[in-house]
Design an enzyme around this catalytic site. Structure first.
Site, mmCIF file in Angstrom:
data_model
loop_
_atom_site.group_PDB
_atom_site.id
_atom_site.type_symbol
_atom_site.label_atom_id
_atom_site.label_comp_id
_atom_site.label_asym_id
_atom_site.label_seq_id
_atom_site.Cartn_x
_atom_site.Cartn_y
_atom_site.Cartn_z
ATOM 1 N N HIS A 118 -11.971 20.813 16.935
ATOM 2 C CA HIS A 118 -10.518 20.881 16.736
ATOM 3 C C HIS A 118 -9.818 19.618 17.227
ATOM 4 O O HIS A 118 -8.606 19.612 17.376
ATOM 5 C CB HIS A 118 -9.949 22.090 17.482
ATOM 6 C CG HIS A 118 -10.522 23.388 17.046
ATOM 7 N ND1 HIS A 118 -10.383 23.845 15.760
ATOM 8 C CD2 HIS A 118 -11.239 24.328 17.716
ATOM 9 C CE1 HIS A 118 -11.000 25.027 15.657
ATOM 10 N NE2 HIS A 118 -11.530 25.340 16.825
ATOM 11 N N HIS A 126 -10.924 28.601 11.803
ATOM 12 C CA HIS A 126 -12.377 28.575 11.629
ATOM 13 C C HIS A 126 -12.755 29.175 10.288
ATOM 14 O O HIS A 126 -13.864 29.640 10.099
ATOM 15 C CB HIS A 126 -13.071 29.346 12.753
ATOM 16 C CG HIS A 126 -12.539 29.011 14.110
ATOM 17 N ND1 HIS A 126 -11.502 29.703 14.677
ATOM 18 C CD2 HIS A 126 -12.889 28.041 14.969
ATOM 19 C CE1 HIS A 126 -11.240 29.162 15.860
ATOM 20 N NE2 HIS A 126 -12.054 28.159 16.062
#
Lengths: 334, 334
Positions: free
Chosen positions: B58, B221
């Site tokens: 991330h 995700h």
């Protein structure tokens, strides 16, 4: 490739509109030309004015680098194509204070022509002293013997940073030009391309590579590189590119460099830091010291996959300029 | 998808190694745990310690936000998976000054479990007062009635910024917690996914979408969103998402918000600014004022295509915290 846009013909206008709204405390558009962007307080302090620009699609370059400690203004072209002279001239007129205007741009035919015309217009029609520094850092784009033909890529960040800081620190026009040229002479870059981008208007990929291929030395608009090969490890690619840069620059033990690992668009920070890890080890092995490091997307090619390494040879004059603060919509250094 | 890596099993270690080398003036690794990162001067000033963390992939979140005015430390998990309690505990131990440790993380099962255990270990074994703020800004991930189930996405940037600034400004533990909770309660986000990322170890896409499809509300995700639809214009998508956020927050005329347009990885700045342009117009139409704007990659999902909008409702207490300077390897505000 999917793009979240409205009309392919208005992407640049809408981007500029959003950009100016989001960062109105730092940048303004000009009524005189919708493709001219200047610092909100441009012209308020007697200093050399630094104007940058080029095609769109390379964000944060170029308009993202307008602000304190960087450029006073930018001219925004269509995607991957040079702005005409007018937005360059208007940005210069709106920001100059009589201390001279330095234009910085990458060595592409269209930019050379248009910024060159802007210099003539400024000098002849507007009586504004204007000079230019043409960035030629991509060592893959021509041999050292033909270094004048080399294109400009991510290393332009260092050149702009140097010019912006020197101007901010009150250097004379001669000195700003000299220091900017020094940065330009001492920066070298080389990249690798993994996957293409596509232009909003055509939707077509900028180049074609097989699923297991990479291209060393690929240009920022998909211009051919020096070697097409099977995709290998990051270490191998890093070693290959870094060695070429070191040889080209003639870097020697005990010299100091600043490093920029630049992502072209869709390459992750993870991959960029993995590359940095190897760059650091290799430079250390050779006894070359890293002064300052930059890792991230500094000059993209839309959503292209790939990255580049740039090294800037440091000296006592360049260090405080690279260290100087900057506050731009897409780049802040403190 | 092509990745420029060495060994899929060591991407996180190599990334951390490169990251620590590139930014050694701001961050340090801990000998006690290779997945703990702390500010170089952590613990040197008596203040609440702010610890963040979560899965890798991330970036800039989470480790990119360690530095002055943001987090004191971060725990780094494997790609898309929570760090175990140990790196959280070690980062807390290395940075706390006796004024309390605030853990901030997104609402994912693994993170809730591991950070929760870290709190227990810190309180019981180490006698360090620890509390947690669990970010739940993704309004697409559960209904308002089940807001406790919502996941954390890009809005965590605002929550971390608030906590980091409050701690830096010397607020008490109670107040840092209260202000961080206030930011958390007043931030809402929603995204759109266009194209998947792939995990280095499997090479498989995180989800599958047709060439002409998008997914509104897609998770960071690849968790399913609220609506899969034909890819439409940016304006249409922006309107859809922003209206849901405004309704969910109960935003009214004359209220003030900060805006974050977050890119998920391969979405260009051009597209993000085009989206911002519409967000600004729509908020203006509704009489909602924008206080501060952030546009860029603040929390990615590797090279995923897509973006999200986050709004933070401002008040006089939050404004100076959002305005406060920050100096982190992947984020600087001045």
């Amino acid at each position: 490739m999917k793009k979240l846009i409205n009309d392919p013909d208005s992407v640049v206008e809408e981007m500029i509109s959003g950009y100016l709204k989001a960062h109105s405390s730092i940048v303004n558009g000009l009524d005189a030309n919708p493709r001219s962007i200047i610092k909100t307080n441009a012209g308020s302090k007697d200093k050399v004015s630094v104007i940058i620009g080029g095609g769109s699609g390379h964000e944060p370059a170029f308009m993202g680098y307008v602000g304190a400690g960087m450029a006073d203004g930018a001219a925004v072209g269509n995607i991957f194509s040079s702005p005409p002279p007018d937005p360059v001239v208007e940005a210069a007129k709106a920001s100059h204070t009589g201390s001279g205007v330095l234009l910085i741009y990458g060595n592409y035919q269209g930019d050379v022509m248009n910024f060159g015309m802007a210099v003539d217009i400024l000098e002849m029609d507007e009586d504004i002293e204007a000079r230019e520094v043409v960035v030629k850092d991509d060592i893959a784009s021509a041999s050292k013997e033909e270094a004048e033909k080399r294109r400009g890529i991510a290393g332009e960040f260092f050149v702009t940073k140097t010019a912006g800081a020197a101007a901010e620190q009150g250097y004379s026009f001669d000195d700003v030009q000299r220091l900017t040229e020094k940065a330009n002479r001492n920066v070298a870059s080389m990249g690798v391309g993994l996957s293409p981008c596509s232009l909003p208007q055509t939707g077509k990929p900028s180049f074609v590579l097989a699923d297991d291929e990479m291209e060393i030395g690929l240009g920022h608009h998909g211009e051919p590189g020096v070697e097409r090969d099977k995709l290998t490890t990051s270490q191998h690619v890093t070693e290959r590119i870094l060695n070429d840069i070191i040889i080209d620059m003639g870097l020697k033990q005990k010299e100091e460099v600043s490093v920029l690992i630049n992502g072209l668009g869709s390459t992750t920070r993870m991959e960029l830091y993995i590359m940095y890890d190897k760059v650091e080890s290799l430079l250390k092995e050779k006894g070359i010291t890293i002064y300052k490091s930059y890792v991230g997307d500094y000059s993209t090619s839309m959503e292209m996959g790939g990255c580049s390494i740039s090294l800037l040879r440091m000296d006592d004059e360049l260090k405080p300029l690279i260290d100087a603060p900057a506050k731009c919509p897409m780049y802040t250094q403190s």
